[in-house]
Write a protein that holds these residues in place. Structure first.
Motif, PDB file in Angstrom:
ATOM      1  N   LEU A   1       0.817  -1.211   0.000  1.00  0.00           N
ATOM      2  CA  LEU A   1       0.000   0.000   0.000  1.00  0.00           C
ATOM      3  C   LEU A   1       0.853   1.264   0.000  1.00  0.00           C
ATOM      4  N   ASP A   2       2.159   1.107  -0.215  1.00  0.00           N
ATOM      5  CA  ASP A   2       3.084   2.243  -0.338  1.00  0.00           C
ATOM      6  C   ASP A   2       3.136   3.120   0.914  1.00  0.00           C
ATOM      7  N   VAL A   3       3.161   2.487   2.069  1.00  0.00           N
ATOM      8  CA  VAL A   3       3.278   3.222   3.333  1.00  0.00           C
ATOM      9  C   VAL A   3       4.667   2.986   3.919  1.00  0.00           C
ATOM     10  N   PRO A   4       5.502   4.021   4.045  1.00  0.00           N
ATOM     11  CA  PRO A   4       6.820   3.851   4.687  1.00  0.00           C
ATOM     12  C   PRO A   4       6.655   3.321   6.114  1.00  0.00           C
ATOM     13  N   GLN A   5       7.646   2.567   6.581  1.00  0.00           N
ATOM     14  CA  GLN A   5       7.508   1.936   7.895  1.00  0.00           C
ATOM     15  C   GLN A   5       8.856   1.749   8.574  1.00  0.00           C
ATOM     16  N   VAL A   6       8.776   1.753   9.911  1.00  0.00           N
ATOM     17  CA  VAL A   6       9.900   1.389  10.767  1.00  0.00           C
ATOM     18  C   VAL A   6       9.488   0.119  11.497  1.00  0.00           C
ATOM     19  N   VAL A   7      10.321  -0.919  11.424  1.00  0.00           N
ATOM     20  CA  VAL A   7       9.979  -2.234  11.949  1.00  0.00           C
ATOM     21  C   VAL A   7      10.882  -2.580  13.131  1.00  0.00           C
ATOM     22  N   LEU A   8      10.288  -3.191  14.162  1.00  0.00           N
ATOM     23  CA  LEU A   8      11.089  -3.607  15.312  1.00  0.00           C
ATOM     24  C   LEU A   8      10.561  -4.896  15.908  1.00  0.00           C
ATOM     25  N   TYR A   9      11.405  -5.557  16.668  1.00  0.00           N
ATOM     26  CA  TYR A   9      10.953  -6.719  17.434  1.00  0.00           C
ATOM     27  C   TYR A   9      11.850  -6.951  18.629  1.00  0.00           C
ATOM     28  N   ARG A  10      11.233  -7.354  19.726  1.00  0.00           N
ATOM     29  CA  ARG A  10      11.939  -7.721  20.953  1.00  0.00           C
ATOM     30  C   ARG A  10      11.301  -8.961  21.554  1.00  0.00           C
TER      31      ARG A  10
ATOM     32  N   ILE B   1      23.409 -20.155  22.057  1.00  0.00           N
ATOM     33  CA  ILE B   1      23.329 -21.615  22.051  1.00  0.00           C
ATOM     34  C   ILE B   1      22.850 -22.153  20.710  1.00  0.00           C
ATOM     35  N   LEU B   2      21.737 -21.594  20.199  1.00  0.00           N
ATOM     36  CA  LEU B   2      21.190 -22.069  18.936  1.00  0.00           C
ATOM     37  C   LEU B   2      21.880 -21.448  17.724  1.00  0.00           C
ATOM     38  N   LYS B   3      22.728 -20.437  17.997  1.00  0.00           N
ATOM     39  CA  LYS B   3      23.434 -19.745  16.913  1.00  0.00           C
ATOM     40  C   LYS B   3      22.465 -19.187  15.877  1.00  0.00           C
ATOM     41  N   PHE B   4      21.336 -18.710  16.384  1.00  0.00           N
ATOM     42  CA  PHE B   4      20.285 -18.165  15.531  1.00  0.00           C
ATOM     43  C   PHE B   4      20.745 -16.843  14.925  1.00  0.00           C
ATOM     44  N   SER B   5      20.639 -16.745  13.617  1.00  0.00           N
ATOM     45  CA  SER B   5      21.054 -15.529  12.930  1.00  0.00           C
ATOM     46  C   SER B   5      20.188 -15.339  11.704  1.00  0.00           C
ATOM     47  N   ILE B   6      19.682 -14.125  11.514  1.00  0.00           N
ATOM     48  CA  ILE B   6      18.856 -13.852  10.341  1.00  0.00           C
ATOM     49  C   ILE B   6      19.357 -12.583   9.655  1.00  0.00           C
ATOM     50  N   PRO B   7      19.387 -12.585   8.318  1.00  0.00           N
ATOM     51  CA  PRO B   7      19.780 -11.364   7.622  1.00  0.00           C
ATOM     52  C   PRO B   7      18.689 -10.304   7.699  1.00  0.00           C
ATOM     53  N   PHE B   8      17.428 -10.754   7.667  1.00  0.00           N
ATOM     54  CA  PHE B   8      16.276  -9.865   7.744  1.00  0.00           C
ATOM     55  C   PHE B   8      15.144 -10.578   8.466  1.00  0.00           C
ATOM     56  N   MET B   9      14.186  -9.786   8.979  1.00  0.00           N
ATOM     57  CA  MET B   9      13.062 -10.409   9.683  1.00  0.00           C
ATOM     58  C   MET B   9      11.714 -10.026   9.099  1.00  0.00           C
ATOM     59  N   SER B  10      11.597  -8.869   8.452  1.00  0.00           N
ATOM     60  CA  SER B  10      10.292  -8.414   7.980  1.00  0.00           C
ATOM     61  C   SER B  10      10.061  -8.869   6.536  1.00  0.00           C
ATOM     62  N   PRO B  11       8.828  -9.248   6.205  1.00  0.00           N
ATOM     63  CA  PRO B  11       8.535  -9.776   4.872  1.00  0.00           C
ATOM     64  C   PRO B  11       8.983  -8.900   3.702  1.00  0.00           C
ATOM     65  N   PRO B  12       8.860  -7.556   3.741  1.00  0.00           N
ATOM     66  CA  PRO B  12       9.324  -6.787   2.583  1.00  0.00           C
ATOM     67  C   PRO B  12      10.810  -7.003   2.284  1.00  0.00           C
TER      68      PRO B  12
ATOM     69  N   VAL C   1      11.540 -10.738   0.692  1.00  0.00           N
ATOM     70  CA  VAL C   1      11.102 -11.047  -0.667  1.00  0.00           C
ATOM     71  C   VAL C   1      12.293 -11.269  -1.579  1.00  0.00           C
ATOM     72  N   GLU C   2      13.238 -10.324  -1.560  1.00  0.00           N
ATOM     73  CA  GLU C   2      14.432 -10.460  -2.386  1.00  0.00           C
ATOM     74  C   GLU C   2      15.710 -10.392  -1.554  1.00  0.00           C
ATOM     75  N   MET C   3      15.545 -10.621  -0.229  1.00  0.00           N
ATOM     76  CA  MET C   3      16.673 -10.582   0.702  1.00  0.00           C
ATOM     77  C   MET C   3      17.448  -9.276   0.546  1.00  0.00           C
ATOM     78  N   LYS C   4      16.708  -8.188   0.642  1.00  0.00           N
ATOM     79  CA  LYS C   4      17.269  -6.865   0.461  1.00  0.00           C
ATOM     80  C   LYS C   4      16.685  -5.927   1.510  1.00  0.00           C
ATOM     81  N   GLY C   5      17.522  -5.051   2.068  1.00  0.00           N
ATOM     82  CA  GLY C   5      17.065  -4.149   3.123  1.00  0.00           C
ATOM     83  C   GLY C   5      16.241  -2.990   2.594  1.00  0.00           C
ATOM     84  N   ILE C   6      14.941  -3.195   2.462  1.00  0.00           N
ATOM     85  CA  ILE C   6      14.048  -2.147   1.966  1.00  0.00           C
ATOM     86  C   ILE C   6      13.543  -1.274   3.105  1.00  0.00           C
TER      87      ILE C   6
END
Length: 403
Positions: free
Chosen positions: A300-309, A321-332, A335-340
């Protein structure tokens, strides 16, 4: 397959399992598409589900209500273990007596992966489809869940191309259908229509705050989001905040927090026809938890700031312990593994970071850059008709041509 004839019309039973608010929404969209496809085929469907109010309204018979018992994390999940086991036990008991013709699992990782072990053992002739599978293609962890899903399913319906590629490499039978929100946003009003319906003046800065669709998020996300909003309000006297309500049971806590932080904010009231889709369509900006709604905003073309805790112990176990690592967390961004869109996870999710990014995204140059990235992303999430394509793939597993 058992004879399901009913007055000359073939009748089939579909079981759908999902949880949380987003799963309920996606499940409802799929149910409507399944009903359209069934009408085209001249068959009837009985749809059983673990889900929520939206799925029930779409025509499902709920075997258990799961939209409010989801969580993210180790400590956070403990209060929901017994309720989840209870609804799954109820569903299994019913399905043993009334076997489905096809099973559809939507997201809802831990409970649905458990079903991936259950159905092949107890109902081995029933085909299983996984729609929106766990994101192990993003996580730097084992492929334990992936292996179980591939072994149990006849089809995996992927929402992202990278997801489809991952499961194909692992040996899964995969069809890329696109993301169901592509269909949902077709019903969204224009910005002008949304502002008119919500009574937002054309010159007012409208910011949507989405603090919680899970109980834990009221504790870990709402305070930082509302404090950032408080600081933004001090800098921008013309701002007004709109707060969609994911579940009615959160109303009192959110109303109290709005008052405590002294925000010029309106809590949306569905009884007055005020919807999340309206608020997003009307907004200049969103400050939001990470989740499916991020993609809705992007479409819908709405700019956003995303967070999680999450709980600090959960974060420590995941990291150390689990060595959990993600390059990105939000669906946008996935999609192409790019920081939008800007993402702030755990200790980076500070009031200062959120406030700074929010103010910046209200400026024309930053806004236009994000909108251009959205346009590029949009080409990679599929064409309209996602849920109809998914319904076709699901019902194609039925023996509806048998006389």
């Amino acid at each position: 397959m058992k004879d399901n004839s009913l007055q000359g019309t073939r009748r089939f039973r579909v079981f759908i399992s999902t949880g949380e608010v987003s799963g309920d929404l996606q499940g409802a969209l799929l149910i409507k598409a399944l009903q359209r496809r069934a009408a085209d085929l001249g068959i009837e469907l009985e749809i059983l589900a673990l889900g929520g109010d939206r799925m029930e309204e779409a025509g499902a018979k709920l075997l258990g209500h799961t939209s409010a018992i989801g969580s993210m994390g180790l400590v956070e999940s403990l209060p929901y273990v017994l309720p989840t086991l209870k609804v799954q036990r109820q569903a299994k008991q019913y399905l043993r007596q009334h076997p489905p013709d096809v099973v559809v699992l939507i997201d809802y990782m831990t409970p649905n992966v458990a079903f991936c072990s259950y159905f092949p053992k107890h109902l081995p002739h029933v085909p299983v489809v996984y729609f929106i599978a766990p994101q192990e293609w993003v996580w730097s962890t084992s492929s334990f869940n992936t292996d179980r899903i591939i072994a149990a399913t006849r089809k995996i319906l992927a929402i992202f191309q990278e997801e489809a590629n991952y499961f194909k490499r692992k040996g899964g039978e995969v069809v890329w259908v696109g993301h169901p929100l592509v269909d949902r946003v077709q019903a969204a009003p224009s910005r002008a229509e949304a502002r008119f319906s919500l009574g937002i003046p054309t010159d007012q800065t409208a910011i949507v705050l989405l603090p919680a669709s899970r109980q834990q998020e009221l504790k870990y996300l709402m305070p930082v989001i509302f404090e950032a909003a408080q600081q933004i309000q001090a800098k921008l006297p013309n701002v007004h905040f709109w707060v969609p309500l994911a579940l009615e049971k959160y109303r009192w806590e959110i109303e109290q927090a709005i008052a405590d932080y002294g925000l010029r904010a309106t809590l949306l009231d569905s009884n007055k026809g005020q919807t999340t889709l309206q608020a997003i369509a009307a907004a200049d900006l969103a400050i939001t938890k990470s989740g499916t709604v991020n993609l809705e905003m992007a479409l819908l073309d709405v700019p956003q700031v995303v967070l999680y805790r999450v709980n600090r112990f959960t974060a420590w176990v995941a990291r150390k312990i689990l060595k959990f690592s993600i390059p990105f967390m939000s669906p946008p961004n996935l999609v192409e593994m790019k920081g939008i869109v800007p993402e702030f996870l755990q200790d980076e999710a500070t009031v200062e970071n959120i406030t700074q990014e929010a103010i910046a995204l209200l400026q024309p140059d930053r806004r236009q850059k994000m909108l251009a990235d959205y346009q590029e992303m949009r080409r990679a999430v599929g064409e309209v008709g996602v849920c109809d394509r998914a319904a076709h793939e699901i019902l194609d597993l039925l023996d509806y041509d048998r006389s």
